[in-house]
Design an enzyme around this catalytic site. Structure first.
Site, PDB file in Angstrom:
ATOM      1  N   LYS A 182       8.810  -5.207   1.241  1.00 50.46           N
ATOM      2  CA  LYS A 182       9.155  -3.954   1.914  1.00 50.46           C
ATOM      3  C   LYS A 182      10.633  -3.961   2.353  1.00 50.46           C
ATOM      4  CE  LYS A 182       5.082  -2.244   1.196  1.00 50.46           C
ATOM      5  NZ  LYS A 182       3.964  -3.044   1.135  1.00 50.46           N
TER       6      LYS A 182
HETATM    7  C1  LIG Z   1       2.424  -2.676   1.264  1.00 51.39           C
HETATM    8  C2  LIG Z   1       1.525  -1.526   1.343  1.00 51.39           C
HETATM    9  C3  LIG Z   1       0.325  -1.562   2.056  1.00 51.39           C
HETATM   10  C4  LIG Z   1      -0.252  -2.813   2.655  1.00 51.39           C
HETATM   11  O1  LIG Z   1       0.593  -3.488   3.496  1.00 51.39           O
HETATM   12  P1  LIG Z   1       0.315  -5.045   3.757  1.00 51.39           P
HETATM   13  O2  LIG Z   1       1.295  -5.379   4.828  1.00 51.39           O
HETATM   14  O3  LIG Z   1       0.578  -5.759   2.465  1.00 51.39           O
HETATM   15  O4  LIG Z   1      -1.086  -5.180   4.212  1.00 51.39           O
HETATM   16  C5  LIG Z   1      -0.425  -0.417   2.159  1.00 51.39           C
HETATM   17  N1  LIG Z   1      -0.025   0.739   1.595  1.00 51.39           N
HETATM   18  C6  LIG Z   1       1.112   0.812   0.894  1.00 51.39           C
HETATM   19  C7  LIG Z   1       1.513   2.130   0.314  1.00 51.39           C
HETATM   20  C8  LIG Z   1       1.913  -0.311   0.724  1.00 51.39           C
HETATM   21  O5  LIG Z   1       3.041  -0.215   0.013  1.00 51.39           O
END
Ligand SMILES: *Cc1c(COP(=O)(O)O)cnc(C)c1O
Length: 371
Positions: A182
């Protein structure tokens, strides 16, 4: 030429030193760093209450629990997201309902969302794919009209905004992820923006085994919670990353702009591929996605880019076509735009430490393959 990944975190030396300080401090689980990170996030989100967690998945599950959503309730979301978005609906015993996407933004089509609302609908989970928000005014008008809770899956949208306001600084529940890929990361982690102190108390309970303080010396457990707390090690990474958020967002916008310059105005007509909408104010450019023309298979494209030492991401396979969802009655043909986009979508390299020459190299390779 060295391998260019599709995503890579940038952790500066000051952050690494702070992680070392936490490790040497004798307190390595949730503590002062978590509190400091939550305070800084809350300031950024206009003073709204924020709690951190160990993922951006449990944040959404907890929001659904706080909203009292469970068996018999329907929750509407998009088929084009990470499967976590729909899994949390199943996790609380509710029923996921999908609405097809808009072919241009690749986000949930709000007309189709509204058409999917019925008397069992309790909540909606919009996803801001690639860090591009949906029409937030329309979203909250629909939520108000049908009295629905909103759990924004803003996992990809930290630093994104709507009419000058950061995503998270307004609205209902807003969930962010700090997973490694992210825009800012804690290695794994997430945060949830809440509405009031009652929700904060519930979020804290669900975060840690349902434990609440009761009386002068005791603890009490009155709801079933889990184990979802963030550590100070992760929060130290998050504080270092958060300090760079504006620089990271600005740099990603520059890189996206450079992609458009390099592709030029004739690329879509020549190749049949579709670029994302050009938006340099709201979108944080978490991803730079291309929809390939039907004549080019995604697997073939990814393999040929790999031969050129370029990493390509895939976001996402349509959720309703996974076995777990097919077993619940979903099938091919239900959401044709999501199915087409899900087949042909690729994510080109996009990360803070990339440079202009990297973008030019990617565009040259894409042009070669689609030429
Ligand atoms: C990364 C992501 C998640 C999940 O996040 P985590 O921290 O990996 O649990 C959920 N929805 C979207 C759209 C994502 O990109």
């Amino acid at each position: 030429m060295s391998f260019l990944p599709f995503s890579k975190p940038t952790i500066d030396e000051a952050t690494i030193a702070e992680v070392g300080n936490v490790l040497r401090s004798g307190w390595i689980t949730s503590g002062p760093k978590v509190a400091e990170f939550e305070q800084q996030l809350s300031d950024y989100f206009g003073g709204r209450p924020v709690r951190t967690f160990n993922s951006g998945t449990c944040t959404m599950e907890i929001a659904l629990r706080i909203a009292g959503i469970g068996p018999g309730d329907e929750v509407i979301t998009t088929p084009i997201s990470w499967v976590a978005t729909a899994n949390v609906i199943l996790e609380v015993g509710a029923t996921p309902v999908f609405a097809d996407i808009d072919p241009v933004t690749r986000n949930i089509d709000l007309d189709k969302l509204e058409a999917a609302i019925n008397s069992r609908t309790r909540a909606i989970i919009p996803v801001y794919l690639a860090g591009k928000p949906v029409d937030m005014d329309r979203l909250y008008a629909i939520a108000a009209k049908y009295r629905l809770r909103v759990i924004e899956d803003a996992a990809q949208a930290i630093g994104a905004s709507w009419q000058g306001k950061p995503i998270g600084s307004f609205g209902d529940f807003v969930s962010f992820s700090f997973q490694a890929n992210k825009n800012i990361t804690t290695s794994e982690g997430g945060c949830l923006v809440l509405n009031d102190e009652d929700e904060v108390r519930l979020a804290e309970k669900y975060r840690l085994q349902g434990v609440t303080r009761s009386g002068w010396d005791g603890i009490e457990v009155d709801v079933l919670g889990g184990k979802f707390n963030m550590t100070d090690i992760a929060a130290a990474i998050g504080l270092g990353q958060f300090a760079q958020l504006d620089a990271i967002t600005a740099r990603r916008r520059q890189l996206a702009q450079h992609y458009f310059e390099c592709f030029g105005t004739d690329f879509e007509a020549q190749s049949g591929a579709k670029l994302p909408p050009q938006d340099f104010t709201n979108t944080n450019w978490h991803l730079f996605q291309l929809e390939l023309p039907a004549r080019m298979s995604r697997a073939n494209f990814m393999a040929q880019m790999k031969e050129r030492d370029i990493g390509i991401g895939y976001h996402y396979a349509p959720i309703h076509l996974f076995k777990l969802y097919r077993e619940r009655g979903f099938h091919e043909g239900m959401f044709p735009i999501a199915e087409r986009v899900g087949r042909q979508i690729v994510s080109l390299p996009m990360f803070y430490a990339m440079n202009e020459a990297d973008v030019e190299r990617v565009v040259r390779a894409v042009r070669e393959l689609l030429g």
